[in-house]
Enzyme design. Structure first.
Site, PDB file in Angstrom:
ATOM      1  N   LYS A 116      42.882  -9.220  57.599  1.00 49.80           N
ATOM      2  CA  LYS A 116      43.193  -9.058  59.025  1.00 49.80           C
ATOM      3  C   LYS A 116      42.875  -7.638  59.475  1.00 49.80           C
ATOM      4  O   LYS A 116      43.233  -6.675  58.796  1.00 49.80           O
ATOM      5  CB  LYS A 116      44.685  -9.363  59.278  1.00 49.80           C
ATOM      6  N   GLU A 149      57.162 -16.925  62.187  1.00 53.29           N
ATOM      7  CA  GLU A 149      56.319 -17.985  62.746  1.00 53.29           C
ATOM      8  C   GLU A 149      57.158 -18.904  63.628  1.00 53.29           C
ATOM      9  O   GLU A 149      58.326 -19.157  63.328  1.00 53.29           O
ATOM     10  CB  GLU A 149      55.727 -18.827  61.614  1.00 53.29           C
ATOM     11  N   HIS A 177      51.665 -12.381  50.749  1.00 55.05           N
ATOM     12  CA  HIS A 177      51.410 -11.606  51.968  1.00 55.05           C
ATOM     13  C   HIS A 177      52.383 -10.433  52.157  1.00 55.05           C
ATOM     14  O   HIS A 177      51.975  -9.310  52.433  1.00 55.05           O
ATOM     15  CB  HIS A 177      51.499 -12.500  53.208  1.00 55.05           C
TER      16      HIS A 177
HETATM   17  C1  BG6 Z   1      49.655 -19.093  54.757  1.00 52.56           C
HETATM   18  C2  BG6 Z   1      50.888 -19.913  54.504  1.00 52.56           C
HETATM   19  O1  BG6 Z   1      49.286 -18.377  53.608  1.00 52.56           O
HETATM   20  O2  BG6 Z   1      49.918 -18.190  55.814  1.00 52.56           O
HETATM   21  C3  BG6 Z   1      51.335 -20.648  55.764  1.00 52.56           C
HETATM   22  O3  BG6 Z   1      50.616 -20.871  53.471  1.00 52.56           O
HETATM   23  C4  BG6 Z   1      51.492 -19.674  56.908  1.00 52.56           C
HETATM   24  O4  BG6 Z   1      52.554 -21.356  55.535  1.00 52.56           O
HETATM   25  C5  BG6 Z   1      50.251 -18.802  57.054  1.00 52.56           C
HETATM   26  O5  BG6 Z   1      51.706 -20.430  58.090  1.00 52.56           O
HETATM   27  C6  BG6 Z   1      50.484 -17.702  58.074  1.00 52.56           C
HETATM   28  O6  BG6 Z   1      49.279 -17.044  58.313  1.00 52.56           O
HETATM   29  P1  BG6 Z   1      48.966 -16.424  59.746  1.00 52.56           P
HETATM   30  O7  BG6 Z   1      47.632 -15.784  59.556  1.00 52.56           O
HETATM   31  O8  BG6 Z   1      48.953 -17.556  60.722  1.00 52.56           O
HETATM   32  O9  BG6 Z   1      50.062 -15.455  60.033  1.00 52.56           O
END
Ligand code: BG6
Length: 485
Positions: free
Chosen positions: A178, A212, A236
């Site tokens: 990102k 989220e 992450h």
């Molecule tokens: C993924 C997860 O690695 O990352 C998902 O498996 C999650 O559950 C996603 O929704 C979130 O990524 P981003 O880029 O939408 O924040």
């Protein structure tokens, strides 16, 4: 800039969800932007479609809708589709890999095998590739989740490592691709301003949130066996933490950056199982309302067990045992169906050691730096300023930097950047095996404890998670930053 040389990008799981939503749209964007060498080919591999015509029809029906940024340029789309070849392959049939080798025989340049499949297929695919000599001089890309715990991740890494050398292996964590995460490196190591303050003497605490609004969508089955700790924290969040906390690397080459991240992961204070309830909160969403729409409870989602004890929310207090960070709490949190979609890093600085400006200065708070990664990329620095008028009354004000106002174009999606890096042989944004092991090792006591006893605390969808997550911060005299930008 175009890829350095010609390439063949072999996509296993060519009709899967990830290929449809992320990988093929990202390759299309790179093609449209003129970033792929003209002779580069994409060879999709799948079981379902009979031939190239059938596969291209599938691509037309399923991939176009996921090309977000600029919509479809029909000319560019036609050129992109021309690059695509198709090999129908059944993983159980050795002769199908001979067919794949023959199909690749005349393709020159870098060879990439992208495994957009479940992790249980990684090892069988690698063995089959090796059985026909396709592992030589190739790169292999592995998607997360890579394993379920330290043991299973080691088993995959050992088996893949017998066939591919570590420099051939690209483990994806899409957060590293990102733009704002890259910018974090630029902010920390390109400016003289922040680095001297970026330490225990001046920083009181740090928060990292990935929240989220979405639930588990169509992935209930997968998610119920995974949970937020494995899905978001082990990878992450710990990757973000390691970038926030790492020492300045001597250069940006792959191993200098990854060595520094690894040092942070190895310095994480091990969690004593007896302390888990003090430093870790897990939650599971119940029915609630998000932006005016009612959403169902996690336990009623398709693919989820009705008595599921899987966590959809995690909050943690983490400490780093080194000179720079000793005693500074890092609070991490992530969850599904929360009040907002936001990913941000909050650095809370200490108050001035002595305030000559009186009580209003103390009430107005200390400096704070908020680095927002999504939905919009911004940096906000909170400072104190005098309120206009009589007397010395202070108030908190902020300096804002919105990246899309400075840089009107050139933004790149995470997958596009990462795929170009694989083709160009740049490993810096991929997770090295030792980093992955250190992260698994650190989360494992929590995984074990949670599997053995207790249940997640309920929270209503559309809120910020269980109250216990706020109580954990209150004990340290602080609270989560939850504000509109
Ligand atoms: C993924 C997860 O690695 O990352 C998902 O498996 C999650 O559950 C996603 O929704 C979130 O990524 P981003 O880029 O939408 O924040």
């Amino acid at each position: 800039m175009q890829t350095d040389s010609s390439f063949t990008f072999v996509l296993f799981g060519g009709t899967g969800d990830l290929s449809m939503r992320k990988i093929l749209p990202a390759l299309y964007e790179a093609h449209r932007a003129g970033m792929l060498a003209a002779s580069g080919k994409i060879v999709a591999v799948a079981r379902h479609e009979e031939d190239r015509a059938g596969y291209l029809q599938w691509v037309n029906e399923h991939v176009k809708a996921h090309v977000a940024k600029s919509g479809i340029d029909e000319n560019a789309w036609a050129g992109f589709v021309d690059r695509i070849e198709y090999v129908k392959l059944d993983l159980g049939k050795a002769e199908d890999f001979v067919k794949l080798r023959d199909a690749l025989q005349d393709h020159a340049g870098t060879r990439v095998f992208y495994l957009a499949t479940g992790p249980s297929l990684f090892v069988p695919i690698c063995h089959a590739l090796a059985s026909v000599g396709l592992n030589e001089n190739a790169r292999i890309v592995l998607e997360k989740p890579l394993g379920y715990d330290l043991r299973s991740s080691n088993a995959i890494n050992d088996a893949v490592g017998e066939i591919f050398a570590e420099e051939q292996i690209y483990r994806i964590d899409h957060y590293l691709g990102k733009e704002p995460v890259q910018n974090l490196l630029a902010l920390r190591f390109g400016n003289a301003l922040f680095e001297p303050l970026w330490r225990r003497e001046w920083v009181e605490s740090i928060q990292i949130t990935i929240a989220e609004e979405l639930g588990v969508e169509a992935r209930g089955d997968f998610y119920d066996n995974t949970g937020a700790l494995r899905d978001m924290v082990q990878n992450h969040l710990l990757q973000l933490l390691s970038i926030v906390a790492m020492e300045p690397p001597h250069s940006m080459d792959s191993d200098s950056v990854r060595d520094e991240k690894l040092r942070v992961l190895r310095a994480l204070k091990p969690i004593d199982p007896r302390d888990i309830s003090k430093v870790a909160v897990r939650g599971q969403y119940h029915a609630g309302v998000i932006r005016g729409t009612s959403v169902p409870a996690y336990a009623t989602e398709s693919g989820v067990k009705t008595d599921s004890a899987t966590e959809t929310f995690v909050a943690l207090k983490v400490e780093i045992e080194n000179w720079r960070w000793a005693g500074v709490p890092f609070f991490l949190r992530t969850g599904k169906r929360l009040a907002d979609r936001v990913a941000e890093i909050v650095v809370n600085f200490r108050a001035v050691p002595h305030s000559a400006l009186g009580a209003s200065a103390l009430r107005a708070g200390a400096n704070r730096l908020v680095i927002r990664l999504q939905p919009n990329e911004t940096i906000r620095l909170y400072c104190l300023a005098k309120k206009p008028g009589e007397g010395m009354n202070l108030s908190s004000v902020h300096l804002d930097l919105a990246f899309d106002q400075f840089f009107k174009e050139g933004q790149m999606e995470a997958y596009q950047r990462l795929l170009l890096d694989v083709i160009n042989g740049r490993l810096a944004l991929f997770v090295r095996r030792d980093e992955q092991e250190a992260a698994w090792k650190w989360v494992e006591p929590i995984l074990n404890e949670w599997a053995a006893s207790g249940k997640p605390k309920p929270y209503a969808a559309g809120t910020w998670g269980p109250a216990a997550a706020s109580a954990m911060l209150a004990q340290h005299g602080t609270c989560w930053l939850e504000e509109e930008n």
